[in-house]
Scaffold this active site. Sequence first.
Site, PDB file in Angstrom:
ATOM      1  N   ARG A  72       0.821  -1.210   0.000  1.00  0.00           N
ATOM      2  CA  ARG A  72       0.000   0.000   0.000  1.00  0.00           C
ATOM      3  C   ARG A  72       0.855   1.260   0.000  1.00  0.00           C
ATOM      4  NH1 ARG A  72      -4.061  -0.791   4.887  1.00  0.00           N
ATOM      5  NH2 ARG A  72      -2.351  -2.076   5.700  1.00  0.00           N
ATOM      6  N   TYR A  76       0.606   4.702  -2.292  1.00  0.00           N
ATOM      7  CA  TYR A  76       0.467   6.053  -1.757  1.00  0.00           C
ATOM      8  C   TYR A  76       1.474   7.011  -2.401  1.00  0.00           C
ATOM      9  CZ  TYR A  76      -2.176   3.556   1.842  1.00  0.00           C
ATOM     10  OH  TYR A  76      -3.074   2.765   2.502  1.00  0.00           O
ATOM     11  N   TYR A  98     -11.634   9.991   1.175  1.00  0.00           N
ATOM     12  CA  TYR A  98     -12.749   9.736   2.097  1.00  0.00           C
ATOM     13  C   TYR A  98     -12.334   9.956   3.548  1.00  0.00           C
ATOM     14  CZ  TYR A  98     -10.729   5.023   2.682  1.00  0.00           C
ATOM     15  OH  TYR A  98      -9.894   3.964   2.937  1.00  0.00           O
TER      16      TYR A  98
END
Length: 391
Positions: A72, A76, A98
């Site tokens: 991940r 990013y 979000y």
Amino acid sequence: MDATANPKAGQLTIVGSGIASINHMTLQAVACIETADVVCYVVADGATEAFIRKKNENCIDLYPLYSETKERTDTYIQMAEFMLNHVRAGKNVVGVFYGHPGVFVCPTHRAIYIARNEGYRAVMLPGLSAEDCLYADLGIDPSTVGCITYEATDMLVYNRPLNSSSHLVLYQVGIVGKADFKFAYDPKENHHFGKLIDRLELEYGPDHTVVHYIAPIFPTEEPVMERFTIGQLKLKENSDKIATISTFYLPPKAPSAKVSLNREFLRSLNIADSRDPMTPFPWNPTAAPYGEREKKVILELESHVPPPGYRPLKKNSGLAQALEKLSLDTRALAAWKTDRKAYADSVSGLTDDERDALASGKHAQLSGALKEGGVPMNHAQLTFFFIISNL
């Protein structure tokens, strides 16, 4: 480098879409989306995605940058660089993420840091996080006894200290120890969850309450608020309920031997030192909502009149309308920032003190000019009395 001093042509604004679909989008965030050259987004639901695309046709979904074959953190880095490349091309870029865009979000902080250091204007606007929703749904006020927030894996890796006399909020309890990415996690893959429970049991004991919380996203949903004891979460039937978006809340132990009043400090503030430490009402069964003190002040409502220091809002305030425009129109705000006095002079319907306040942009002048009497107001007093009221 100061991002506001002669910035380059491109700019970056990071906004949050909140948790609840569409409903948590702030007016400020929507205004930024509508006026952007490019909108890059990572949101949690299709309805919010459709809403963003309705507001601006130049949209790019960053979610496809995720992959199950890379970490991940690599994704990013790519997300941040994708936005930065558009900023470097001289565009007004808005990134929509979000929740709160700065809470448990890596690419937003990275992009803003790099943009500012390269001389571009870059700002982050707040949004509603899962923790904000938790406070509302569970009736928690973090100011009562303080609140500690940890990411579950980080707490275990670094052996972060726990304080059982305060609220505890734990994020990402459904993916303990996970650094990879999957489009669909199976709760059965949360192999290190037991280590988290062991740590909590060591501090709180097996019978302490844990609230399993999931904030609702769609308007058709209700929040998940399941109460377990720490010991019950060792059972597979309960641990299997923990999802990737689950959050844990642990109330403080009450009463706690770790909390004591600093009576000397209270006396220096001329505050009575006879009260016991306050604990949150939902978790203190002895806290009476209608004790003698409460009954007395409620009766006083019948004879209450506004005090001499109270100043009502001006009727038909031209300044209020001007500030509304600056709040909802990013182009108007840009014009004000370019030449404050010229902008204030161009606004019709302002009194002299309102025009001066608008040109100054200072909180005290603006607050005073919005109220009857026109005297500058200091908001620090409100903060002080709020803090003292929680003792």
